[in-house]
Motif scaffolding. Sequence first.
Motif, PDB file in Angstrom:
ATOM      1  N   UNK A 113      -2.770   5.999  -3.407  1.00  0.00           N
ATOM      2  CA  UNK A 113      -3.152   5.640  -4.771  1.00  0.00           C
ATOM      3  C   UNK A 113      -3.260   4.133  -4.995  1.00  0.00           C
ATOM      4  N   UNK A 114      -2.733   3.331  -4.064  1.00  0.00           N
ATOM      5  CA  UNK A 114      -2.806   1.879  -4.237  1.00  0.00           C
ATOM      6  C   UNK A 114      -3.954   1.248  -3.445  1.00  0.00           C
ATOM      7  N   UNK A 115      -4.972   2.032  -3.075  1.00  0.00           N
ATOM      8  CA  UNK A 115      -6.135   1.474  -2.387  1.00  0.00           C
ATOM      9  C   UNK A 115      -6.770   0.426  -3.299  1.00  0.00           C
ATOM     10  N   UNK A 116      -7.176  -0.699  -2.711  1.00  0.00           N
ATOM     11  CA  UNK A 116      -7.679  -1.802  -3.538  1.00  0.00           C
ATOM     12  C   UNK A 116      -8.791  -2.552  -2.816  1.00  0.00           C
ATOM     13  N   UNK A 117      -9.501  -3.356  -3.570  1.00  0.00           N
ATOM     14  CA  UNK A 117     -10.584  -4.166  -3.008  1.00  0.00           C
ATOM     15  C   UNK A 117     -10.036  -5.054  -1.904  1.00  0.00           C
ATOM     16  N   UNK A 118     -10.791  -5.148  -0.809  1.00  0.00           N
ATOM     17  CA  UNK A 118     -10.376  -5.951   0.338  1.00  0.00           C
ATOM     18  C   UNK A 118      -9.734  -5.159   1.449  1.00  0.00           C
ATOM     19  N   UNK A 119      -9.258  -3.947   1.149  1.00  0.00           N
ATOM     20  CA  UNK A 119      -8.664  -3.110   2.197  1.00  0.00           C
ATOM     21  C   UNK A 119      -9.711  -2.741   3.237  1.00  0.00           C
ATOM     22  N   UNK A 120      -9.294  -2.693   4.492  1.00  0.00           N
ATOM     23  CA  UNK A 120     -10.155  -2.195   5.565  1.00  0.00           C
ATOM     24  C   UNK A 120      -9.918  -0.694   5.660  1.00  0.00           C
ATOM     25  N   UNK A 121     -10.993   0.072   5.635  1.00  0.00           N
ATOM     26  CA  UNK A 121     -10.904   1.525   5.766  1.00  0.00           C
ATOM     27  C   UNK A 121     -11.497   1.974   7.084  1.00  0.00           C
ATOM     28  N   UNK A 122     -10.857   2.964   7.680  1.00  0.00           N
ATOM     29  CA  UNK A 122     -11.424   3.687   8.810  1.00  0.00           C
ATOM     30  C   UNK A 122     -11.898   5.016   8.241  1.00  0.00           C
ATOM     31  N   UNK A 123     -13.202   5.279   8.329  1.00  0.00           N
ATOM     32  CA  UNK A 123     -13.805   6.449   7.707  1.00  0.00           C
ATOM     33  C   UNK A 123     -14.448   7.319   8.772  1.00  0.00           C
ATOM     34  N   UNK A 124     -14.112   8.604   8.752  1.00  0.00           N
ATOM     35  CA  UNK A 124     -14.738   9.570   9.656  1.00  0.00           C
ATOM     36  C   UNK A 124     -15.951  10.149   8.936  1.00  0.00           C
ATOM     37  N   UNK A 125     -17.164   9.832   9.416  1.00  0.00           N
ATOM     38  CA  UNK A 125     -18.364  10.396   8.762  1.00  0.00           C
ATOM     39  C   UNK A 125     -18.628  11.807   9.247  1.00  0.00           C
ATOM     40  N   UNK A 126     -19.268  12.589   8.389  1.00  0.00           N
ATOM     41  CA  UNK A 126     -19.646  13.945   8.788  1.00  0.00           C
ATOM     42  C   UNK A 126     -20.780  13.843   9.799  1.00  0.00           C
ATOM     43  N   UNK A 127     -20.650  14.593  10.882  1.00  0.00           N
ATOM     44  CA  UNK A 127     -21.675  14.550  11.923  1.00  0.00           C
ATOM     45  C   UNK A 127     -22.654  15.672  11.778  1.00  0.00           C
TER      46      UNK A 127
END
Length: 121
Positions: free
Chosen positions: A107-121
């Motif tokens: 819930x504390x995700x904020x601008x500037x955070x680096x995200x690792x995102x798994x895209x749908x294939x």
Amino acid sequence: MTIFELLPSLKAACRPRFDPAVWPPSTCYHLGRIMLDGVAVEDHADCYGTPSVLDGVLVTRVRSVIAGVVRIDGDCARPVDAEIASRHSVAPREFFALGDTKIELPSDVRAGDVLAVIPKT
């Protein structure tokens, strides 16, 4: 270093951070950092910029979080899973809109955070 690294017997009490059915087999959590194929995701973002791809995972930065909508600097219309890579959050998790999908993030995700995102294939 987290309490789970100091006391490995507590790991069974926490939610698993990576679903092995979704994340690449090379994914691990080491000293508070997400590692993919032996490379820290945040280091990859610093060296190659964002958005970029590391071991099939989209590495991106959060641009804004407004009214439950997370905007990133990459293009991922249908993410399967995502995790904050730039820091270890202990905040409770809630659902956010990311692209066309609701995804669970701290819930504390904020601008500037680096995200690792798994895209749908």
